[in-house]
Design an enzyme around this catalytic site. Structure first.
Site, short mmCIF file in Angstrom:
data_model
loop_
_atom_site.label_atom_id
_atom_site.label_comp_id
_atom_site.label_asym_id
_atom_site.label_seq_id
_atom_site.Cartn_x
_atom_site.Cartn_y
_atom_site.Cartn_z
N ARG A 1 17.76 10.69 50.19
CA ARG A 1 17.24 12.05 50.01
C ARG A 1 16.85 12.71 51.32
NH1 ARG A 1 14.92 9.25 45.83
NH2 ARG A 1 16.00 9.62 43.87
N LYS B 1 22.90 24.17 58.99
CA LYS B 1 23.88 24.24 57.88
C LYS B 1 24.76 23.01 57.98
CE LYS B 1 24.64 29.10 56.77
NZ LYS B 1 25.65 30.16 56.70
N GLU C 1 33.39 32.77 69.52
CA GLU C 1 32.02 32.81 68.99
C GLU C 1 31.04 33.30 70.06
OE1 GLU C 1 31.50 32.38 65.80
OE2 GLU C 1 33.28 31.29 65.14
N LYS D 1 21.24 32.31 68.55
CA LYS D 1 21.34 31.70 67.23
C LYS D 1 19.96 31.25 66.75
CE LYS D 1 23.62 29.22 63.84
NZ LYS D 1 24.80 28.49 63.44
N GLU E 1 19.50 31.89 55.00
CA GLU E 1 20.41 33.01 54.76
C GLU E 1 20.11 33.74 53.44
OE1 GLU E 1 24.42 32.20 55.88
OE2 GLU E 1 25.12 34.17 55.21
N ARG F 1 20.88 35.90 59.00
CA ARG F 1 21.99 34.99 59.34
C ARG F 1 23.35 35.59 59.01
NH1 ARG F 1 20.48 28.59 59.08
NH2 ARG F 1 22.50 28.28 60.05
N ASN G 1 28.28 36.53 60.70
CA ASN G 1 29.60 36.63 60.09
C ASN G 1 30.41 37.82 60.60
OD1 ASN G 1 29.42 34.33 58.49
ND2 ASN G 1 28.18 35.42 56.99
N HIS H 1 34.10 37.78 60.26
CA HIS H 1 34.49 36.61 59.45
C HIS H 1 35.14 36.96 58.12
CE1 HIS H 1 32.52 34.39 62.53
NE2 HIS H 1 32.63 33.24 61.90
N HIS I 1 38.41 34.88 57.60
CA HIS I 1 38.64 33.92 56.52
C HIS I 1 39.90 34.28 55.73
CE1 HIS I 1 34.16 32.61 56.59
NE2 HIS I 1 34.91 31.93 57.44
N HIS J 1 39.96 28.57 63.72
CA HIS J 1 38.95 29.49 63.19
C HIS J 1 38.58 30.55 64.24
CE1 HIS J 1 35.58 30.96 60.95
NE2 HIS J 1 34.74 30.63 61.92
P1 NAD Z 1 36.36 20.16 65.37
O1 NAD Z 1 35.13 19.44 65.07
O2 NAD Z 1 37.54 19.94 64.48
O3 NAD Z 1 36.79 19.85 66.88
C1 NAD Z 1 37.95 20.44 67.41
C2 NAD Z 1 38.84 19.39 68.10
O4 NAD Z 1 38.22 19.01 69.32
C3 NAD Z 1 39.04 18.12 67.31
O5 NAD Z 1 40.39 17.74 67.43
C4 NAD Z 1 38.15 17.10 68.02
O6 NAD Z 1 38.71 15.81 67.93
C5 NAD Z 1 38.21 17.58 69.43
N1 NAD Z 1 37.07 17.27 70.32
C6 NAD Z 1 35.75 17.37 70.06
N2 NAD Z 1 35.04 17.21 71.18
C7 NAD Z 1 35.92 16.96 72.16
C8 NAD Z 1 35.78 16.72 73.55
N3 NAD Z 1 34.62 16.79 74.18
N4 NAD Z 1 36.93 16.49 74.25
C9 NAD Z 1 38.14 16.48 73.65
N5 NAD Z 1 38.32 16.75 72.36
C10 NAD Z 1 37.22 16.98 71.62
O7 NAD Z 1 36.19 21.74 65.39
P2 NAD Z 1 35.02 22.72 65.86
O8 NAD Z 1 35.72 23.95 66.23
O9 NAD Z 1 34.08 22.09 66.77
O10 NAD Z 1 34.22 22.98 64.49
C11 NAD Z 1 34.83 23.58 63.39
C12 NAD Z 1 34.02 23.26 62.15
O11 NAD Z 1 32.69 23.76 62.34
C13 NAD Z 1 34.53 23.88 60.88
O12 NAD Z 1 34.57 22.91 59.87
C14 NAD Z 1 33.50 24.93 60.53
O13 NAD Z 1 33.37 25.14 59.15
C15 NAD Z 1 32.26 24.34 61.12
N6 NAD Z 1 31.20 25.33 61.46
C16 NAD Z 1 29.96 25.05 61.04
C17 NAD Z 1 28.93 25.91 61.35
C18 NAD Z 1 27.53 25.58 60.91
O14 NAD Z 1 26.63 26.42 61.09
N7 NAD Z 1 27.30 24.40 60.39
C19 NAD Z 1 29.18 27.06 62.11
C20 NAD Z 1 30.47 27.30 62.55
C21 NAD Z 1 31.49 26.42 62.22
#
Ligand code: NAD
Length: 367
Positions: free
Chosen positions: A123, A145, A187, A227, A237, A245, A249, A252, A256, A269
């Site tokens: 939990r 999130k 971003e 942020k 949110e 929050r 977007n 976005h 999306h 993305h």
């Molecule tokens: P990701 O986690 O898929 O990483 C992108 C790529 O980079 C992957 O292939 C990973 O293996 C590689 N990688 C990571 N660190 C590395 C490093 N230092 N050197 C070499 N390669 C590396 O993608 P992302 O863009 O970081 O995140 C996207 C995700 O984040 C989505 O699922 C999205 O929904 C989520 N997200 C969440 C929030 C939130 O508030 N929680 C906000 C925005 C996005």
């Protein structure tokens, strides 16, 4: 040798407050945190992105020694029920109790999945974010999130669960593929457009930013500060107005729809967000909220970072409109958009005329 002084930022959320460290060479600082957990007899494990583990093995060893570690496959499909089960089994097999702590090292995928596992195991246990992509450093690691995807859609299962700390080691960006770095820059630019004109102007004046740019750490900090302030004002949110929050977007609703219609994976993305921001700006102009003339600057800024400003191949209007209607940001059947009144000043607009949305789509290569 003079000792390094790390000045953290703080997210003020009462008993859920935490610090964000954005620096180069943070493995020693993480190691000290690990040692203090050991001293207080708290167990901990590491969840790490597989690609990170290959490319940054020294960092992981320096930070975590030989502590139990689960490596998770890279890519969005890892945010699944199946992988959640794998992580939860690993936490149980590691005999974690309620005082334990999970370190989550990777991009947004590892962070979202690992954070959700920490939110649900027993939990809710503590977790610490170690973001390693630019997107994760400026966005996903801050704000609590967490979640996974279902076949019915992205991020449909999750929880708000704040990390206990965030360690963003800027040096790790050196191994990030340039396309992923650029996606994170979308971003960064978004923070400027939506609420930080000074940041936006600084970006406009900068050369192309890369992982080795001297100012990248400062820029990441600035985004985290933005942020943090937004999250402090609207942790869950629930506020759809100015400053909540929902502001994050910007671009976005368009992005999306592009991701869904082009097929997930076709655009990163951040790439879709780049085009989405161009759309949001043009829609704001068409609504006469924003004075004309800011488009070219935004396009130059995005283009300089290697981000698209129009679709790479045309998409049809109808499926894009359908995708917008099934987006989480539709409330009571009405399309809601984050629009700009000026650079750095945005808000949510409801009941936007569909004809203006259609006109906007046509400006970026929609047939
Ligand atoms: P990701 O986690 O898929 O990483 C992108 C790529 O980079 C992957 O292939 C990973 O293996 C590689 N990688 C990571 N660190 C590395 C490093 N230092 N050197 C070499 N390669 C590396 O993608 P992302 O863009 O970081 O995140 C996207 C995700 O984040 C989505 O699922 C999205 O929904 C989520 N997200 C969440 C929030 C939130 O508030 N929680 C906000 C925005 C996005």
């Amino acid at each position: 040798m003079q000792e390094k002084v790390v000045q953290p930022l703080r997210v003020e959320l009462g008993e859920r407050s935490y610090e964000i460290f954005v620096e180069r060479n943070l493995s020693g600082d993480i190691r000290r945190m690990v040692e203090s957990l050991c001293e207080s007899n708290r167990r901990f494990v590491v969840l790490a992105d597989e690609q990170l583990a290959t490319l940054q093995s020294t960092f992981l060893t320096d930070a975590f020694g030989d502590c139990p570690r689960l490596e998770l496959p890279s890519g969005e499909t890892t945010k699944s029920l199946e992988k959640l089960g794998l992580v939860l089994d690993f936490l149980a097999d590691s005999k974690l109790d309620r005082s334990a702590c999970v370190f989550v090292a990777g991009g947004g995928v590892t962070g979202d999945l690992g954070g959700f596992a920490a939110a649900s195991f027993l939990r809710g246990i503590d977790f610490i974010q170690v973001p390693t992509t630019l997107l994760a450093m400026v966005d996903s690691s801050v704000g609590g999130k967490t979640g996974i995807n279902l076949s019915a859609g992205k991020n449909l299962v999750g929880a708000f669960h704040q990390p206990r700390a965030v360690f963003a080691d800027v040096d790790l960006l050196a191994s990030l593929p340039p396309r992923e770095f650029a996606a994170g820059m979308a971003e960064v630019i978004k923070y400027g457009l939506l609420g930080d004109r000074e940041l936006y102007e600084r970006l406009l004046k900068s050369e192309t930013l890369t992982a080795t740019s001297p100012e990248i750490g400062d820029i990441i900090k600035r985004c985290c500060q933005n942020k943090a302030r937004i999250v402090e004002g609207d942790e869950r949110e629930t506020d759809s107005g100015v400053g909540g929050r929902a502001m994050l977007n910007l671009g976005h609703t368009f992005a999306h729809a592009i991701e869904a219609v082009a097929g997930f994976g076709e655009y990163l993305h951040g790439e879709a967000v780049a085009i989405g921001m161009v759309c949001a700006l043009r829609l704001s102009e068409k609504l006469k909220f924003l004075a004309l003339g800011h488009g070219p600057d935004l396009e130059v800024l995005l283009g300089r970072q290697g981000l698209p400003t129009v679709l790479r191949a045309p998409l049809a209007l109808k499926p894009l409109l359908n995708a917008m209607h099934s987006d989480k940001k539709v409330k009571g059947g009405m399309l809601r958009f984050v629009v700009m009144d000026a650079v750095g000043v945005s808000r949510v607009a409801e009941d936007v005329p569909l004809s203006l949305v259609e006109d906007t789509w046509r400006t970026i290569g929609v047939s």
